[in-house]
Design an enzyme around this catalytic site. Structure first.
Site, short mmCIF file in Angstrom:
data_model
loop_
_atom_site.label_atom_id
_atom_site.label_comp_id
_atom_site.label_asym_id
_atom_site.label_seq_id
_atom_site.Cartn_x
_atom_site.Cartn_y
_atom_site.Cartn_z
N SER A 143 2.42 6.24 4.13
CA SER A 143 1.73 5.53 3.08
C SER A 143 0.39 4.91 3.49
CB SER A 143 2.63 4.42 2.54
OG SER A 143 2.85 3.44 3.53
N SER A 202 4.91 5.68 8.18
CA SER A 202 3.66 5.47 7.43
C SER A 202 2.40 5.27 8.26
CB SER A 202 3.81 4.27 6.50
OG SER A 202 4.39 4.70 5.30
N LYS A 225 -4.76 -2.43 6.01
CA LYS A 225 -3.97 -1.85 4.91
C LYS A 225 -3.72 -2.89 3.83
CE LYS A 225 0.36 0.78 4.20
NZ LYS A 225 1.56 1.32 4.84
N1 GLN Z 1 7.44 7.98 3.64
C1 GLN Z 1 8.42 6.97 3.89
C2 GLN Z 1 8.82 6.31 2.58
O1 GLN Z 1 8.34 6.73 1.60
C3 GLN Z 1 7.88 5.95 4.85
C4 GLN Z 1 6.97 4.98 4.24
C5 GLN Z 1 6.55 3.90 5.18
O2 GLN Z 1 6.68 4.03 6.40
N2 GLN Z 1 6.07 2.82 4.61
O3 GLN Z 1 9.60 5.42 2.54
#
Ligand code: GLN
Length: 482
Positions: A154, A178, A79
């Protein structure tokens, strides 16, 4: 060999018996990537030439009988919020579009010392803020199961790369879901380990008390093996736990006598009927095999999204203060330094990142701190107690990973709609416990449904064993090959 469906465990066997070389494997990944990327867009940066050289070096080590690890030669995708020396690390942001880190993250060091070639860096929501990868400032990533739909986020690029057969496995980060939610949307396995299991050194910080690096694989055993490879103590991360080898589940997973909790808050409130059904099918199979299923209540679930979005944004507002046009990344031209700071941040950050910096700054400001930030921290403590007492009664909790399957681009039109996506995943980050998402069926659009298994701190072995048992059930006994 169909790369799209071959597990890392199976690739390891092929490498060991000499029917495949690492160089051939990386070449096949490269072909698959050039074939798929125009429609998927999982990668922001490719490092295929380096990966090919690393693969050739792995083949050479194999000839000499000097393998660096059992996984030597199996390539991986990373990532793009995890620092890679000499390889651009953008966080999906204009701010870091041209940032080339001078060092490797601890996990990348571990990949290298285990002999895993890095194929490239995968797309994400800007600074890992989002649930669809639509917030990437650089590129759109499509769900390989239906390119009209998002891959989740994400870590959408990592999930899509694994699902599209571009990479056997991948690293992601999980602050509030994410890894697990994109794994669910793309039909692959994702593991978020116990907080502190994997070093965050070199992971670009979003919300430090919640951030944790984890893994994606096509099979439970793949994701677990990659996790084992990157886990371990690191003095450069003050929250890193003392060394302790992460145990994998047994070769012959069993669920007899396993106490399974079904938190009702995760299954009511009009949950999508097909997702509900898929979870209940898994529950039934576990029960038939001798697991003891018990319904229970976790009432603080109703506050999960609010609590998470106060704490995560507060920490983000502090972590993202470093992007000032001086120390990192994008720098705007202006007449004076104040103007330069302002314009660098105005132009370098996207709307969602700005929204969160403002929300977090507000929650931390004098006068509102007690009402918002402090209260959220108090609820977080209550949640930990709630889960601790649940785990006195049950060994694991079974829930859906996400309230929906993959949605269409643009479908979540307000920030709140998007935040509500995270309802089932944020609590394990707030509490610090491990959680796995694995495929557990499809809806009527043939979109994958994810099942989440959570357990107490350090229960990775049990989660992996339970997940692997369920996976074998679905695949007719074989968890390594389709
Ligand atoms: N969707 C969550 C957020 O927007 C989690 C994102 C993540 O785990 N990086 O914060």
């Amino acid at each position: 060999m169909n790369l799209q469906t071959t597990s890392a465990v199976e690739l390891q066997r092929l490498l060991n018996d000499g029917s495949l070389s690492s160089r051939e494997l990386v070449d096949r990944c490269a072909e698959r990537i050039s074939d798929q990327e125009p429609s998927i867009g999982a990668f922001l940066t490719l490092s295929l030439d380096t990966a090919k050289a690393e693969a050739a070096a792995s083949d050479e080590r194999r000839r000499r009988g000097a393998l660096l690890s059992p996984w030597d030669g199996i390539p991986v995708a990373v990532k793009d919020n995890i620092c890679t020396r000499g390889l651009r690390t953008t966080c999906g942001s204009r701010m870091l579009e041209r940032f080339v880190p001078p060092y490797d993250a601890a996990v990348v060091e571990r990949l290298r010392t285990a002999g895993l070639p890095v194929l490239g860096k995968t797309n994400l929501d800007e600074f890992a803020m989002g649930s669809s990868t639509e917030n990437s400032a650089l590129q759109r990533t499509c769900n390989p199961r239906d390119t009209q739909r998002v891959p989740g986020g994400s870590s959408g690029g990592s999930a899509a790369a694994v699902a599209a057969g571009e990479s056997p496995w991948a690293l992601g980060s999980d602050t509030g879901g994410s890894i697990r939610q994109p794994a669910a949307f793309c039909g692959v396995v994702g593991i978020k380990p116990t907080y502190g299991t994997v070093s965050r050194y070199g992971l670009v910080a979003y919300a430090s008390s919640l951030d944790q690096i984890g893994t994606f694989g096509r099979r439970v055993r793949d994701a677990a093996s990659l996790l084992q490879l990157i886990a371990g103590h690191d003095a450069r991360d003050s929250t890193s736990l003392p060394a302790e080898t992460l145990q994998l589940g047994s070769d012959d997973p069993s669920v007899r006598g396993l106490r399974v909790g079904l938190p009702l808050e995760y299954l009511e409130h009009g949950l999508n009927a097909e997702i509900h059904q898929a979870v209940m099918d898994a529950v039934r199979r576990l029960e038939e095999a001798g697991a003891v299923v018990q319904e229970l209540r976790l009432p603080l679930t109703d506050y999960a999204v609010e609590t998470y979005y106060l704490i995560a944004t507060a920490e983000a507002s502090s972590n993202l203060a470093r992007y000032d046009g001086v120390r990192y990344g994008y720098r705007a031209e202006a007449d004076d330094s104040r103007g330069m700071f302002e314009m660098s941040r105005t132009e370098g950050f996207g709307d969602e990142v700005k929204r969160r910096i403002m929300l977090g700054t507000y929650a931390l400001s004098a006068g509102y701190y007690d009402a918002y930030y402090k209260k959220a921290q108090q609820i977080r403590t209550m949640m930990r107690r709630e889960y601790e007492s649940a785990f006195e009664q049950v060994d694991v909790l079974l829930t859906p990973t996400s309230p929906t399957t993959a949605f269409a681009f643009g479908d979540k039109s307000t920030p709140l709609d998007m935040y509500l996506q995270d309802i089932f995943t944020v609590t394990s980050n707030l509490v610090g416990i491990p959680a796995v998402s694995l495929p557990c069926g499809e809806d009527s659009h043939k979109l994958p449904i994810g099942l989440q298994i959570m357990g107490p701190h350090f229960s990775e072995a049990r989660l992996v064993e339970t997940a692997e048992w369920l996976e074998r059930q679905r695949n007719g006994g074989d968890s390594h090959d389709l």
